[in-house]
Design a protein around this motif. Structure first.
Motif, PDB file in Angstrom:
ATOM      1  N   LEU A 271       0.822  -1.211   0.000  1.00  0.00           N
ATOM      2  CA  LEU A 271       0.000   0.000   0.000  1.00  0.00           C
ATOM      3  C   LEU A 271       0.852   1.255   0.000  1.00  0.00           C
ATOM      4  CD1 LEU A 271      -2.919  -0.805   2.473  1.00  0.00           C
ATOM      5  CD2 LEU A 271      -3.047  -0.476   0.017  1.00  0.00           C
ATOM      6  N   LEU A 272       1.916   1.255   0.766  1.00  0.00           N
ATOM      7  CA  LEU A 272       2.777   2.430   0.840  1.00  0.00           C
ATOM      8  C   LEU A 272       3.321   2.781  -0.538  1.00  0.00           C
ATOM      9  CD1 LEU A 272       4.061   4.469   2.820  1.00  0.00           C
ATOM     10  CD2 LEU A 272       6.014   2.926   2.964  1.00  0.00           C
ATOM     11  N   MET A 273       3.778   1.777  -1.269  1.00  0.00           N
ATOM     12  CA  MET A 273       4.302   2.032  -2.613  1.00  0.00           C
ATOM     13  C   MET A 273       3.184   2.324  -3.604  1.00  0.00           C
ATOM     14  SD  MET A 273       7.032  -0.172  -4.861  1.00  0.00           S
ATOM     15  CE  MET A 273       8.355   0.290  -3.745  1.00  0.00           C
ATOM     16  N   LEU A 274       2.049   1.674  -3.440  1.00  0.00           N
ATOM     17  CA  LEU A 274       0.941   1.869  -4.369  1.00  0.00           C
ATOM     18  C   LEU A 274       0.393   3.288  -4.286  1.00  0.00           C
ATOM     19  CD1 LEU A 274      -0.569   0.153  -6.424  1.00  0.00           C
ATOM     20  CD2 LEU A 274      -2.203  -0.450  -4.632  1.00  0.00           C
ATOM     21  N   PHE A 275       0.248   3.813  -3.078  1.00  0.00           N
ATOM     22  CA  PHE A 275      -0.218   5.189  -2.933  1.00  0.00           C
ATOM     23  C   PHE A 275       0.770   6.170  -3.572  1.00  0.00           C
ATOM     24  CE2 PHE A 275      -3.279   3.778   0.271  1.00  0.00           C
ATOM     25  CZ  PHE A 275      -4.323   4.658   0.041  1.00  0.00           C
ATOM     26  N   ARG A 276       2.055   5.938  -3.369  1.00  0.00           N
ATOM     27  CA  ARG A 276       3.055   6.852  -3.940  1.00  0.00           C
ATOM     28  C   ARG A 276       3.048   6.767  -5.468  1.00  0.00           C
ATOM     29  NH1 ARG A 276       6.767   9.487  -0.485  1.00  0.00           N
ATOM     30  NH2 ARG A 276       7.702  11.144  -1.714  1.00  0.00           N
ATOM     31  N   PHE A 277       2.875   5.554  -5.993  1.00  0.00           N
ATOM     32  CA  PHE A 277       2.834   5.377  -7.445  1.00  0.00           C
ATOM     33  C   PHE A 277       1.635   6.112  -8.032  1.00  0.00           C
ATOM     34  CE2 PHE A 277       1.371   3.007 -11.185  1.00  0.00           C
ATOM     35  CZ  PHE A 277       2.515   3.044 -11.967  1.00  0.00           C
ATOM     36  N   ARG A 278       0.490   6.024  -7.388  1.00  0.00           N
ATOM     37  CA  ARG A 278      -0.706   6.707  -7.880  1.00  0.00           C
ATOM     38  C   ARG A 278      -0.537   8.222  -7.847  1.00  0.00           C
ATOM     39  NH1 ARG A 278      -5.714   3.714  -7.548  1.00  0.00           N
ATOM     40  NH2 ARG A 278      -6.755   5.501  -6.601  1.00  0.00           N
ATOM     41  N   GLU A 279       0.191   8.728  -6.875  1.00  0.00           N
ATOM     42  CA  GLU A 279       0.478  10.164  -6.835  1.00  0.00           C
ATOM     43  C   GLU A 279       1.247  10.600  -8.075  1.00  0.00           C
ATOM     44  OE1 GLU A 279       2.522  11.161  -3.292  1.00  0.00           O
ATOM     45  OE2 GLU A 279       0.899  10.537  -1.949  1.00  0.00           O
ATOM     46  N   HIS A 280       2.298   9.859  -8.406  1.00  0.00           N
ATOM     47  CA  HIS A 280       3.121  10.234  -9.556  1.00  0.00           C
ATOM     48  C   HIS A 280       2.370  10.053 -10.869  1.00  0.00           C
ATOM     49  CE1 HIS A 280       6.474  10.952  -7.012  1.00  0.00           C
ATOM     50  NE2 HIS A 280       6.656   9.695  -6.669  1.00  0.00           N
ATOM     51  N   ARG A 281       1.563   9.009 -10.960  1.00  0.00           N
ATOM     52  CA  ARG A 281       0.789   8.820 -12.184  1.00  0.00           C
ATOM     53  C   ARG A 281      -0.258   9.919 -12.336  1.00  0.00           C
ATOM     54  NH1 ARG A 281       1.871   6.571 -16.440  1.00  0.00           N
ATOM     55  NH2 ARG A 281      -0.138   5.540 -16.787  1.00  0.00           N
ATOM     56  N   ALA A 282      -0.814  10.376 -11.220  1.00  0.00           N
ATOM     57  CA  ALA A 282      -1.785  11.466 -11.281  1.00  0.00           C
ATOM     58  C   ALA A 282      -1.156  12.760 -11.767  1.00  0.00           C
ATOM     59  CB  ALA A 282      -2.416  11.684  -9.912  1.00  0.00           C
ATOM     60  N   ASP A 283       0.154  12.889 -11.623  1.00  0.00           N
ATOM     61  CA  ASP A 283       0.871  14.065 -12.100  1.00  0.00           C
ATOM     62  C   ASP A 283       1.360  13.905 -13.532  1.00  0.00           C
ATOM     63  OD1 ASP A 283       0.675  15.771  -9.874  1.00  0.00           O
ATOM     64  OD2 ASP A 283       2.194  14.597  -8.830  1.00  0.00           O
ATOM     65  N   GLY A 284       0.930  12.813 -14.187  1.00  0.00           N
ATOM     66  CA  GLY A 284       1.280  12.639 -15.589  1.00  0.00           C
ATOM     67  C   GLY A 284       2.655  12.064 -15.829  1.00  0.00           C
ATOM     68  N   ILE A 285       3.308  11.482 -14.801  1.00  0.00           N
ATOM     69  CA  ILE A 285       4.633  10.891 -14.957  1.00  0.00           C
ATOM     70  C   ILE A 285       4.490   9.525 -15.625  1.00  0.00           C
ATOM     71  CG2 ILE A 285       6.770  10.279 -13.781  1.00  0.00           C
ATOM     72  CD1 ILE A 285       6.029  13.164 -13.418  1.00  0.00           C
ATOM     73  N   SER A 286       5.421   9.158 -16.441  1.00  0.00           N
ATOM     74  CA  SER A 286       5.378   7.860 -17.117  1.00  0.00           C
ATOM     75  C   SER A 286       5.486   6.727 -16.102  1.00  0.00           C
ATOM     76  CB  SER A 286       6.517   7.750 -18.132  1.00  0.00           C
ATOM     77  OG  SER A 286       7.765   7.713 -17.457  1.00  0.00           O
ATOM     78  N   ALA A 288       7.414   3.969 -15.947  1.00  0.00           N
ATOM     79  CA  ALA A 288       8.755   3.561 -15.533  1.00  0.00           C
ATOM     80  C   ALA A 288       9.362   4.566 -14.559  1.00  0.00           C
ATOM     81  CB  ALA A 288       9.653   3.388 -16.745  1.00  0.00           C
ATOM     82  N   ARG A 289       9.209   5.864 -14.885  1.00  0.00           N
ATOM     83  CA  ARG A 289       9.806   6.869 -14.004  1.00  0.00           C
ATOM     84  C   ARG A 289       9.021   6.998 -12.700  1.00  0.00           C
ATOM     85  NH1 ARG A 289      13.897   9.268 -16.313  1.00  0.00           N
ATOM     86  NH2 ARG A 289      13.997  10.896 -14.721  1.00  0.00           N
ATOM     87  N   SER A 290       7.723   6.725 -12.727  1.00  0.00           N
ATOM     88  CA  SER A 290       6.958   6.702 -11.476  1.00  0.00           C
ATOM     89  C   SER A 290       7.430   5.564 -10.580  1.00  0.00           C
ATOM     90  CB  SER A 290       5.470   6.540 -11.785  1.00  0.00           C
ATOM     91  OG  SER A 290       4.964   7.667 -12.452  1.00  0.00           O
ATOM     92  N   VAL A 291       7.709   4.407 -11.179  1.00  0.00           N
ATOM     93  CA  VAL A 291       8.233   3.276 -10.414  1.00  0.00           C
ATOM     94  C   VAL A 291       9.583   3.631  -9.800  1.00  0.00           C
ATOM     95  CG1 VAL A 291       9.197   0.960 -10.646  1.00  0.00           C
ATOM     96  CG2 VAL A 291       6.982   1.493 -11.663  1.00  0.00           C
ATOM     97  N   ALA A 292      10.456   4.266 -10.592  1.00  0.00           N
ATOM     98  CA  ALA A 292      11.775   4.638 -10.082  1.00  0.00           C
ATOM     99  C   ALA A 292      11.662   5.647  -8.944  1.00  0.00           C
ATOM    100  CB  ALA A 292      12.627   5.205 -11.216  1.00  0.00           C
ATOM    101  N   ALA A 293      10.727   6.610  -9.081  1.00  0.00           N
ATOM    102  CA  ALA A 293      10.549   7.593  -8.017  1.00  0.00           C
ATOM    103  C   ALA A 293      10.022   6.938  -6.748  1.00  0.00           C
ATOM    104  CB  ALA A 293       9.586   8.686  -8.491  1.00  0.00           C
ATOM    105  N   CYS A 294       9.136   5.957  -6.901  1.00  0.00           N
ATOM    106  CA  CYS A 294       8.636   5.225  -5.723  1.00  0.00           C
ATOM    107  C   CYS A 294       9.766   4.496  -5.014  1.00  0.00           C
ATOM    108  CB  CYS A 294       7.567   4.222  -6.159  1.00  0.00           C
ATOM    109  SG  CYS A 294       6.005   4.966  -6.624  1.00  0.00           S
ATOM    110  N   MET A 295      10.657   3.905  -5.784  1.00  0.00           N
ATOM    111  CA  MET A 295      11.780   3.195  -5.174  1.00  0.00           C
ATOM    112  C   MET A 295      12.703   4.149  -4.432  1.00  0.00           C
ATOM    113  SD  MET A 295      11.683  -0.087  -5.590  1.00  0.00           S
ATOM    114  CE  MET A 295      13.395  -0.597  -5.414  1.00  0.00           C
ATOM    115  N   ALA A 296      12.841   5.382  -4.934  1.00  0.00           N
ATOM    116  CA  ALA A 296      13.741   6.350  -4.303  1.00  0.00           C
ATOM    117  C   ALA A 296      13.169   6.922  -3.013  1.00  0.00           C
ATOM    118  CB  ALA A 296      14.049   7.485  -5.282  1.00  0.00           C
TER     119      ALA A 296
END
Length: 741
Positions: A271-286, A288-296
Motif C-alpha cells: 500500500l505504501l508504494m501503491l499510494f506513492r505510485f498513484r500520486e506520480h501517475r496522477a501528475d502525468g509521470i510515465s 517507468a519513471r513513477s516506479v523509479a521515483a517510488c523506489m527512491a
C-alpha cells in the motif's frame, strides 16, 4: 507539480524529473526493475508455484511446540532413557475406561498392551500402580508407555499408536472398552488435526476482508488483488523456506503467527508504494519513471521499516525455547521475503500494467474532488492538532493509561485449554481421568538419581518419606535401574497444568539436593518439570529481551531519523501502547481464556510484546520518514508535521484496518493462545494507528518543534541549513493544476 494539499503549499512529493535523482541507487534500481519486469515477474511466479507444491508437506509435518532441548527436564529424560530403556525418550499414558470391568476390561487392556508393543517406537508398556484412594470409582485404569525416536518421529507415530490401542481394545471388548493415549506428542498431533480447519477458516476470512477493504478503497480490481497476491505469495515462499531450511519444521503457533504477520506486513508495504505510485501517475509521470521515483522514496522507507521489524523480532532469539525461537525466525524471514517481494515484484507489476491500479494519468473532476476533499479533511485535522497540542497529548495519554490499568491483573500460566480438546482422544482421556479422581495420572514426574552410591541409597528412604509427605503428591514408588541409577516415580494429586503441580516441582528441586550428599546429582523430569522450567525460562528472558528490544530500536531509529528525541519519543510511545494492549488483554482474559480460568498462555505476552513493538515502529517509520522529507525541503517543523500527517494518514489508516482484520481473524481459531495473540495484536494496532500516530505523536512533535531533528553536535536545522541528500532533491516549480489520487 501539485502536492495534493491544496492551499497548504508545503513540501511536495519527490519529482522524478528533478536533477540529480538519477544518481540515486534506488532510482536506478527502479528503472532497472521496470526494464526487466517480465523476468522479475516470471521468477517470482516460479517461486510461488514451487511453494504451492511444497506447502502441503510442510503443513502435514508440523513440529511439536512442547520441547525444551538442553533444559534440566530434557537432561532428566536422557538419563531416564539411558538407565531405564523401557521408559523411552518420552512417557505417555494409555487410559482404559469401561462400565463393565472384570475380565472383559482386563482382556481389552491385555490386547491393547500387545498391540502397542508391536508399534514402531514403543519401548515398553508398564503398569502404573495407583492406590485405591487415587484411582477413585469406575473402571478406569492406566499404563505407562515408553516411546522412542526423535521429536518428529514421535509426533508422526503418535496417532497411529493411539489408533492401534483403541482398535485392539474395541475389538477385544466388542466396543465396551475404550483406550486413549495421553502425552505431549499425542497432544500436538491431535491439536494439529483439530485446529487446522479453523486455521484455514481464519486465513480465508483475513483474505476476504482484506480484499473487500482494498476494493472499496481503490474501486479497482487490480489495485485490490495486487497487494493481496504479493503478500500471500511472500507468505507461501517464506513458509516453504522455513519448512525445508536448516532450522527444521514450524509448529502450529509459529505457522499461524508467521502467516498473519507476513500477510499484514506485505499488504502494508504494498500500500505504501501503491499510494506513492498513484500520486506520480496522477501528475502525468510515465510508468517507468513513477516506479523509479517510488523506489527512491517509499522503497527506502519500506527497507528501513523491514529492517526495524526484523531487528526487533530477532530479540526473541535470546529466549532458549524452540516455539519462541520459531516465531522469531518466522517473523524475521517473512518480513524479509515480504519486503523483497514488494521492492522487486510490485515495481515490475506496476511498470508492466501502470494503468491497472489508476483510473488515468489525469483524474476526472469527480475523483479529483473526492481525493482533494479527503486531503483537506486530514489537513484540517492536522492544523487543529497543531493549534491545541497539549490538549490532545493529555487526552490521548489519559486514554492509554486507563487502558493499561488492568495490567496488574494479568495472570500467565500453562493451560491445556480443555475446550479446544473437545472431541479429541486426548481430551476424552483427560476427562475420564479427572472425573474418576485420577487427576494427576497425566502428570507423572520422574526423580532420577544417576550413579547413586551406597550413602545416597541410604537417603532414598528419607527422600521417599519427604516426597510422600508433600501435600501435592498422590503416590510415589522407587525403581532401581541399570548402573546403580535410582528413580522415584511420583504421581501428583493435580493435573499437569495445575499451579499446585508446578509448585510441587519447585519444592522437589529445592528439597532433594539438601537431602542428598553434595556430590549426588538429582534430576527431575516429566511433563510437569518441563512446564515449570518453561515458566522459569520465560521469566528469566524478559529482562534481556526487553533490553535488547529497546536498545536496538533506539539505535536503529537514531540512524534512520538522525535525531535523539524522535527515537526516544517513539520508544516511550511504543511502551505505553504495549502496556495498554496488555492491560486490555488482561481485562478480556475471561473471554479469551481456557474455560473457567482467565489465564494467559505463558509465552503469549512475551511474543506479543515484541511483535507489537516491531509493528509500532513500522508505522513510526511510515509517518516520520514522510515528515522528514518535507522538513528537509522547508525547514518548518509545523508544516512538515501537517504535510506528513495529511499525506500519510489515509495509507496508514487503511494499512491499520487491514492489519486489524488479519489479526482479528485469529479469534475464530479454537485455541486460547492464538485468540489471545490475535486480540492483543488487533487492539495494539488500533491504538497505535489512532491515538498514537494520528494524535499523540504529531502533537508531541509540534511541542518539540525544531528539536525533533536535533542530534548532539549539530545545530537544530532551519530552512536552508541542511544540505539535502540526493534521495530528497528539491522539487521543481510547476503550476498546481492537478491533485494526487
Amino acid at each position: 507539480m501539485s502536492d495534493g494539499l491544496g492551499p497548504v503549499g508545503c513540501a511536495r512529493s519527490l519529482d522524478p524529473e528533478a536533477p540529480g535523482v538519477e544518481r540515486g541507487i534506488a532510482f536506478r534500481a527502479g528503472l532497472a526493475l521496470a526494464r526487466r519486469r517480465r523476468r522479475v515477474i516470471v521468477a517470482w511466479l516460479l517461486l510461488a508455484s514451487l511453494s504451492c507444491l511444497l506447502l502441503p508437506r510442510i503443513v502435514g509435518g508440523l513440529a511439536s511446540p512442547f520441547s525444551l532441548p538442553g533444559s534440566r527436564a530434557e537432561k532428566a529424560a536422557h538419563e531416564l532413557h539411558r538407565s531405564f530403556p523401557e521408559f523411552g525418550q518420552e512417557q505417555m499414558l494409555a487410559v482404559f475406561h469401561s462400565r463393565v470391568g472384570g475380565p472383559v476390561h482386563e482382556q481389552a487392556v491385555h490386547k491393547a498392551d500387545s498391540a502397542l508393543r508391536a508399534q514402531p517406537g514403543i519401548t515398553g508398556v508398564l503398569d502404573l500402580p495407583l492406590p485405591d484412594t487415587v484411582r477413585g470409582g469406575g473402571y478406569t485404569t492406566a499404563k505407562l508407555i515408553g516411546v522412542d525416536g526423535s521429536p518428529a518421529e514421535r509426533l508422526a507415530r503418535a496417532e497411529r499408536q493411539n489408533q492401534a490401542a483403541a482398535r485392539a481394545a474395541h475389538e477385544a471388548s466388542k466396543g465396551r472398552v475404550e483406550a486413549h493415549l495421553i502425552g505431549m506428542s499425542a497432544l500436538s498431533s491431535q491439536l494439529q488435526t483439530r485446529l487446522l480447519p479453523t486455521v484455514r477458516l481464519a486465513e480465508a476470512l483475513a483474505l476476504l476482508t482484506a480484499f473487500l477493504v482494498l476494493y472499496l478503497s481503490f474501486r479497482r480490481l487490480a489495485a485490490a488483488l495486487l497487494p493481496l497476491s504479493i503478500a500471500g505469495g511472500a507468505v507461501g515462499i517464506c513458509l516453504t523456506l522455513l519448512g525445508f531450511g536448516p532450522t527444521g519444521s514450524l509448529d502450529l503457533f509459529s505457522l499461524v503467527t508467521t502467516s498473519a504477520l507476513g500477510l499484514g506486513l506485505g499488504i502494508d508495504y504494498a500500500l505504501l508504494m501503491l499510494f506513492r505510485f498513484r500520486e506520480h501517475r496522477a501528475d502525468g509521470i510515465s510508468g517507468a519513471r513513477s516506479v523509479a521515483a517510488c523506489m527512491a522514496t517509499s522503497g527506502k522507507t519500506i527497507a528501513y521499516s523491514a529492517l526495524v521489524v526484523m531487528t526487533s523480532a530477532a530479540c526473541l532469539l535470546l529466549v532458549d525455547i524452540p516455539m519462541v525461537r520459531s516465531c522469531a525466525l518466522g517473523a524475521v524471514a517473512v518480513t524479509a521475503v515480504a519486503a523483497a517481494a514488494v521492492l522487486t515484484l510490485l515495481p515490475a507489476c506496476l511498470a508492466a500494467w501502470p494503468d491497472a491500479v489508476c483510473r488515468s494519468t489525469r483524474p476526472s473532476n469527480e475523483t479529483d474532488g473526492h481525493q482533494h476533499s479527503m486531503n483537506r479533511g486530514w489537513e484540517r485535522w492536522a492544523r487543529h492538532l497543531m493549534r491545541h497540542p497539549w490538549r490532545y497529548v493529555i487526552v490521548s495519554m489519559t486514554a492509554l493509561l486507563l487502558a493499561a490499568a488492568p495490567l496488574s491483573g494479568l495472570r500467565t500460566g500453562f493451560d491445556l485449554d480443555r475446550p479446544s480438546l473437545d472431541g479429541t482422544s486426548f481430551g476424552t482421556a483427560l476427562r475420564l481421568l479427572e472425573s474418576n479422581g485420577v487427576n494427576g495420572a497425566s502428570a507423572a514426574t520422574f526423580i532420577v538419581l544417576p550413579h547413586a552410591d551406597r550413602s545416597a541409597l541410604a537417603q532414598v528412604a528419607q527422600v521417599m518419606a519427604e516426597v510422600d509427605s508433600d501435600p501435592a503428591v498422590a503416590a510415589a514408588f522407587p525403581v532401581t535401574g541399570q548402573n546403580g541409577t535410582t528413580m522415584v516415580v511420583v504421581v501428583p494429586e493435580a493435573p499437569v497444568d495445575a499451579p499446585r503441580t508446578s509448585a510441587m516441582i519447585e519444592r522437589f528441586r529445592q528439597l532433594l539436593p539438601r537431602a542428598l550428599p553434595q556430590d549426588q546429582a538429582v534430576l527431575v523430569g516429566g511433563a510437569p518439570a518441563a512446564v515449570s522450567e518453561l515458566r522459569e525460562m520465560v521469566h528469566d528472558s524478559v529482562l534481556p529481551v526487553g533490553a535488547g528490544l529497546l536498545i536496538t530500536a533506539f539505535l536503529f531509529l537514531l540512524v534512520a531519523f538522525r535525531s535523539i528525541l524522535l527515537p526516544v519519543k517513539a520508544v516511550l510511545a511504543n511502551l505505553v501502547v504495549t502496556a495498554a494492549s496488555c492491560g486490555l488483554l488482561a481485562a478480556a482474559s475471561p473471554l479469551l481464556g481456557t474455560g473457567n480460568d482467565a489465564v494467559i498462555s505463558e509465552c503469549v505476552p512475551l511474543i506479543t510484546i515484541v511483535m507489537l513493538f516491531a509493528l509500532s515502529l513500522d508505522y513510526e517509520m511510515f509517518l516520520v520518514c514522510r515528515m522528514r522529507e518535507h522538513y528537509l525541503r522547508t525547514g518548518s517543523n509545523t508544516e512538515a508535521v501537517v504535510a506528513g500527517l495529511t499525506r500519510t494518514a489515509r495509507p496508514i489508516s487503511l494499512a491499520a484496518v487491514l492489519m486489524v482484520c488479519t489479526f482479528s481473524s485469529l479469534l475464530v481459531i479454537d485455541r486460547a493462545e492464538l485468540r489471545q495473540f490475535g486480540f492483543s495484536a488487533a487492539v495494539a494496532i488500533t491504538l497505535d494507528a489512532t491515538l498514537v500516530r494520528l494524535v499523540l505523536m504529531p502533537a508531541l512533535m509540534q511541542l518539540l518543534g525544531r528539536w525533533n531533528w536535533w542530534l548532539p553536535g549539530l545545530v537544530p536545522p532551519r530552512r536552508g541549513r541542511l544540505r539535502l541528500p540526493a534521495q530528497f532533491p528539491p522539487a521543481e516549480t510547476e503550476p498546481a493544476s492537478r491533485h494526487h489520487v
